[in-house]
Design an enzyme around this catalytic site. Structure first.
Site, PDB file in Angstrom:
ATOM      1  N   GLU A  97      79.208  54.377  19.867  1.00 15.68           N
ATOM      2  CA  GLU A  97      79.791  55.288  18.889  1.00 15.68           C
ATOM      3  C   GLU A  97      81.223  54.884  18.561  1.00 15.68           C
ATOM      4  O   GLU A  97      82.085  54.822  19.427  1.00 15.68           O
ATOM      5  CB  GLU A  97      79.746  56.750  19.348  1.00 15.68           C
ATOM      6  CG  GLU A  97      78.356  57.267  19.617  1.00 15.68           C
ATOM      7  CD  GLU A  97      77.448  57.237  18.382  1.00 15.68           C
ATOM      8  OE1 GLU A  97      77.947  57.409  17.260  1.00 15.68           O
ATOM      9  OE2 GLU A  97      76.234  57.050  18.576  1.00 15.68           O
ATOM     10  N   SER A  98      81.467  54.636  17.297  1.00 13.12           N
ATOM     11  CA  SER A  98      82.746  54.075  16.866  1.00 13.12           C
ATOM     12  C   SER A  98      83.949  54.928  17.240  1.00 13.12           C
ATOM     13  O   SER A  98      84.962  54.388  17.700  1.00 13.12           O
ATOM     14  CB  SER A  98      82.729  53.791  15.369  1.00 13.12           C
ATOM     15  OG  SER A  98      82.587  54.983  14.628  1.00 13.12           O
TER      16      SER A  98
ATOM     17  N   CYS B 146      78.814  46.838   8.408  1.00 12.65           N
ATOM     18  CA  CYS B 146      78.713  48.215   8.910  1.00 12.65           C
ATOM     19  C   CYS B 146      80.098  48.859   8.940  1.00 12.65           C
ATOM     20  O   CYS B 146      81.010  48.338   9.592  1.00 12.65           O
ATOM     21  CB  CYS B 146      78.099  48.203  10.312  1.00 12.65           C
ATOM     22  SG  CYS B 146      78.163  49.799  11.140  1.00 12.65           S
TER      23      CYS B 146
END
Length: 137
Positions: free
Chosen positions: A82-83, A30
């Site tokens: 959330e990155s 990912c």
């Protein structure tokens, strides 16, 4: 450090989380998980990884993240999703080395560049995305 090279899936048991340990839930390829891993590595922050099979998401993970997405950062009784949110948190919590400019305008320009690269994710494979992230850093 990874708890297990396998991805946890439906029917698996949740691995216990030790106090004070940062745990990153992700998926091996990912790009959003990779973004967080790059920040963790740049800041030399110790953490453990738990890979999640998103095609057969474990029930225990859905309790942590109802949408079943990755990445998710967990420690003690706290969670962040959330990155970009996770990366901003890590940059503020662990200030050295700084990843964002301190001058507000320069910081804003850097964030625009990251957002533009993020929009390109869907057009490139994971290796190309990693190259783009490095090129813009």
């Amino acid at each position: 450090m990874s708890i297990s090279p396998k991805a946890f899936s439906q029917g698996s048991s949740e691995p216990p989380l030790a106090n004070g340990v940062l745990r990153l839930y992700g998926m091996r390829f990912c790009p959003y998980t990779q973004r967080v891993k790059l920040v963790l590595a740049a800041k030399n922050i110790p953490y453990e990884t738990v890979n999640i099979n998103l095609k057969s998401t474990p029930d225990w993970y859905l309790k942590k993240h109802p949408k079943g997405r990755v990445p998710l950062l967990e420690w003690d009784d706290k969670k962040l999703m959330e990155s970009l949110v996770i990366c901003d948190y890590l940059d503020e919590k662990y200030p050295e080395p700084r990843l964002w400019h301190q001058e507000p305008y320069e910081k804003a320009i850097s964030k625009i560049a990251v957002e533009l690269v993020s929009k390109l994710y869907e057009h490139f494979d994971t290796n190309s995305t990693a190259i783009l992230l490095i090129a813009f850093s």
